[in-house]
Motif scaffolding. Structure first.
Motif, PDB file in Angstrom:
ATOM      1  N   GLY A 110    -128.505 -58.361 -12.363  1.00 51.90           N
ATOM      2  CA  GLY A 110    -127.797 -59.640 -12.300  1.00 51.90           C
ATOM      3  C   GLY A 110    -126.454 -59.581 -13.002  1.00 51.90           C
ATOM      4  O   GLY A 110    -125.438 -60.065 -12.477  1.00 51.90           O
ATOM      5  N   GLU A 111    -126.434 -58.990 -14.190  1.00 48.77           N
ATOM      6  CA  GLU A 111    -125.191 -58.870 -14.949  1.00 48.77           C
ATOM      7  C   GLU A 111    -124.168 -57.999 -14.220  1.00 48.77           C
ATOM      8  O   GLU A 111    -122.977 -58.319 -14.193  1.00 48.77           O
ATOM      9  N   LEU A 113    -124.002 -57.413 -10.936  1.00 52.89           N
ATOM     10  CA  LEU A 113    -123.517 -58.123  -9.750  1.00 52.89           C
ATOM     11  C   LEU A 113    -122.561 -59.247 -10.123  1.00 52.89           C
ATOM     12  O   LEU A 113    -121.549 -59.461  -9.439  1.00 52.89           O
ATOM     13  N   ASP A 114    -122.848 -59.953 -11.226  1.00 49.55           N
ATOM     14  CA  ASP A 114    -121.918 -60.990 -11.701  1.00 49.55           C
ATOM     15  C   ASP A 114    -120.572 -60.384 -12.092  1.00 49.55           C
ATOM     16  O   ASP A 114    -119.518 -60.930 -11.768  1.00 49.55           O
ATOM     17  N   ALA A 115    -120.592 -59.258 -12.781  1.00 47.03           N
ATOM     18  CA  ALA A 115    -119.352 -58.592 -13.187  1.00 47.03           C
ATOM     19  C   ALA A 115    -118.552 -58.155 -11.958  1.00 47.03           C
ATOM     20  O   ALA A 115    -117.324 -58.313 -11.920  1.00 47.03           O
ATOM     21  N   ARG A 116    -119.224 -57.655 -10.946  1.00 47.96           N
ATOM     22  CA  ARG A 116    -118.536 -57.273  -9.704  1.00 47.96           C
ATOM     23  C   ARG A 116    -117.872 -58.474  -9.059  1.00 47.96           C
ATOM     24  O   ARG A 116    -116.724 -58.384  -8.606  1.00 47.96           O
ATOM     25  N   ASP A 117    -118.613 -59.572  -8.998  1.00 46.67           N
ATOM     26  CA  ASP A 117    -118.048 -60.793  -8.392  1.00 46.67           C
ATOM     27  C   ASP A 117    -116.801 -61.241  -9.150  1.00 46.67           C
ATOM     28  O   ASP A 117    -115.783 -61.578  -8.535  1.00 46.67           O
ATOM     29  N   ARG A 118    -116.870 -61.250 -10.486  1.00 47.88           N
ATOM     30  CA  ARG A 118    -115.715 -61.664 -11.289  1.00 47.88           C
ATOM     31  C   ARG A 118    -114.522 -60.747 -11.044  1.00 47.88           C
ATOM     32  O   ARG A 118    -113.394 -61.191 -10.861  1.00 47.88           O
TER      33      ARG A 118
END
Length: 123
Positions: A110-111, A113-118
Motif C-alpha cells: 500500500g505504501e 503504491l501510494d508513493a508511486r501515485d504521488r
C-alpha cells in the motif's frame, strides 16, 4: 571472479556475487522457488500456478536455475514424456530469505503504491 583468496564482495563490480543476486532477484526465480516449496511439479502445473509467465520465459528461468544448482529437472521415460522440477537443498536455502522479502512486500504494498501515485501526479 573472486581471485587471490579474496572474499566475495558485492560492492566490487567484478565479483560473481552480482551474478547470484541477479538470479535470485529475478521475479520469476522468486516465484518458482515459492511454488516448488511443497515438492516436485510439472512445467504446465508450475506455469499455471505462477500465472502471467510466457512458456519461453519460464523455460529460460528453469534452465538458468538448474544451471545455478537451484533446482533439478527429472525426465521420466513415459509416453508422453513427463518432466518434473524440484528444488535442490541450495534452492530450498532461498526459502527463508524469499519469504522475508515476500512478507515485507505484502506488508508495504500500500505504501509503495501510494508513493508511486504521488510521484506520478507530481511529474
Amino acid at each position: 571472479m573472486v581471485t587471490n583468496g579474496a572474499a566475495p564482495d558485492v560492492t566490487n563490480p567484478d565479483c560473481p556475487t552480482r551474478v547470484v543476486l541477479d538470479r535470485i532477484g529475478d521475479r520469476w526465480t522468486t516465484l518458482v522457488v515459492l511454488f516448488l516449496e511443497p515438492g516436485p511439479m510439472r512445467f504446465t502445473k508450475l506455469r499455471g500456478a505462477i500465472g502471467g509467465v510466457a512458456p519461453k520465459v519460464l523455460t529460460q528461468t528453469l534452465r538458468a536455475m538448474e544451471r545455478d544448482g537451484l533446482l533439478t529437472r527429472t525426465v521420466h521415460a513415459e509416453v508422453p514424456p513427463r518432466v518434473d522440477y524440484e528444488l535442490t537443498d541450495l534452492g530450498r536455502s532461498l526459502l527463508a530469505p524469499i519469504r522475508a522479502v515476500t512478507a515485507w512486500a505484502e506488508r508495504h504494498v500500500g505504501e509503495v503504491l501510494d508513493a508511486r501515485d504521488r510521484y506520478d501526479r507530481a511529474g
